[in-house]
Design a protein around this motif. Sequence first.
Motif, PDB file in Angstrom:
ATOM      1  N   ALA A  28      93.882 -48.748 111.668  1.00 58.13           N
ATOM      2  CA  ALA A  28      95.098 -48.509 110.889  1.00 58.13           C
ATOM      3  C   ALA A  28      94.837 -48.289 109.401  1.00 58.13           C
ATOM      4  O   ALA A  28      95.716 -47.829 108.681  1.00 58.13           O
ATOM      5  N   GLY A  29      93.652 -48.629 108.930  1.00 51.64           N
ATOM      6  CA  GLY A  29      93.352 -48.600 107.500  1.00 51.64           C
ATOM      7  C   GLY A  29      93.573 -47.249 106.844  1.00 51.64           C
ATOM      8  O   GLY A  29      93.565 -46.202 107.498  1.00 51.64           O
ATOM      9  N   ASP A  33      86.490 -46.083 105.931  1.00 50.25           N
ATOM     10  CA  ASP A  33      85.522 -47.181 105.865  1.00 50.25           C
ATOM     11  C   ASP A  33      86.130 -48.516 105.457  1.00 50.25           C
ATOM     12  O   ASP A  33      85.412 -49.440 105.126  1.00 50.25           O
ATOM     13  N   SER A  34      87.474 -48.628 105.424  1.00 51.50           N
ATOM     14  CA  SER A  34      88.026 -49.945 105.124  1.00 51.50           C
ATOM     15  C   SER A  34      89.341 -50.179 105.846  1.00 51.50           C
ATOM     16  O   SER A  34      90.135 -49.264 106.048  1.00 51.50           O
ATOM     17  N   GLY A  35      89.532 -51.414 106.235  1.00 52.33           N
ATOM     18  CA  GLY A  35      90.725 -51.817 106.985  1.00 52.33           C
ATOM     19  C   GLY A  35      90.468 -53.189 107.562  1.00 52.33           C
ATOM     20  O   GLY A  35      89.312 -53.558 107.819  1.00 52.33           O
ATOM     21  N   VAL A  51      84.114 -43.305 112.735  1.00 52.71           N
ATOM     22  CA  VAL A  51      85.213 -44.236 112.441  1.00 52.71           C
ATOM     23  C   VAL A  51      86.252 -43.495 111.617  1.00 52.71           C
ATOM     24  O   VAL A  51      85.911 -42.831 110.640  1.00 52.71           O
ATOM     25  N   ARG A  52      87.507 -43.610 112.022  1.00 53.06           N
ATOM     26  CA  ARG A  52      88.566 -42.904 111.278  1.00 53.06           C
ATOM     27  C   ARG A  52      89.726 -43.843 110.952  1.00 53.06           C
ATOM     28  O   ARG A  52      90.309 -44.461 111.845  1.00 53.06           O
ATOM     29  N   GLY A  53      90.067 -43.930 109.677  1.00 52.10           N
ATOM     30  CA  GLY A  53      91.246 -44.707 109.250  1.00 52.10           C
ATOM     31  C   GLY A  53      92.484 -43.833 109.403  1.00 52.10           C
ATOM     32  O   GLY A  53      92.492 -42.703 108.928  1.00 52.10           O
TER      33      GLY A  53
END
Length: 224
Positions: A28-29, A33-35, A51-53
């Motif tokens: 959901a981020g 690269d962050s969440g 990885v996909r926000g």
Amino acid sequence: MGVGPGDPEFLTLRACRVIETCATILHAGARDDSGFALEIIASRLRIDQTVRGMGLAMRRGADDGTIGYERVARTLLEEAGAGRDVAYLTEGDPMLYGSGSYIAEVLAALAPEATVEVVPGVSSLAAAAARLGWPLAQKDQMLTICPATYHVDEIGAILDRGGMSCWLKAADVLPRLAEELRVRGLYGRAAVVERLGRPEERVFRDLDAALAVDLSYFSLALVR
Ligand SMILES: C[S@@+](CC[C@H](N)C(=O)[O-])C[C@H]1O[C@@H](n2cnc3c(N)ncnc32)[C@H](O)[C@@H]1O
């Protein structure tokens, strides 16, 4: 897929296997690269995984999330259609106020033929009860789970029903909850946990201390 409330040791074996086998991981981020959910599994990721926000809003706002859920569901279908196993991460358990629950519903509507598995996770309230050593419910006791931000004017009535209560999404309404507890003589029966299981976790067994700080969205209150 549920990834638990924060401590990577609360990931289930099933979640670990799914992480290992997926080529693509969505979360959901706002950034790839962050969440919050991503942080929980970060140490298990490999360099060959994508990885996909997906930038889903957390706090309550004008968008009820519907547009975002459909975007995630379509991305999951695109990935699967290209032959890649793909998972969407939800903190805690996906079926308890989790974005994953909506996405599973949208997927079922968009592609009833798709193979979709919901992987349960340890919910934040189970982990909070364990951390505090407070049983969530025993014998004939009722347990109320309330997304507090949406029921501010019902807090008093819910407390009057008795039993244990768990207040999710509580950060913004803690002063009101505290006031309703105070007038009922329950002020000392509440605890607040924030970002449970993460290195920055905070546990407040004293409401005054919780009220004195700026709590993150990842906070909940338990009242016994
Ligand atoms: C949208 S709900 C998701 C609940 C989640 N699916 C679960 O099973 O715990 C988000 C709320 O869960 C609570 N929460 C989730 N993770 C938490 C954590 N690590 N520590 C404290 N509260 C948490 C907070 O109240 C937050 O506002």
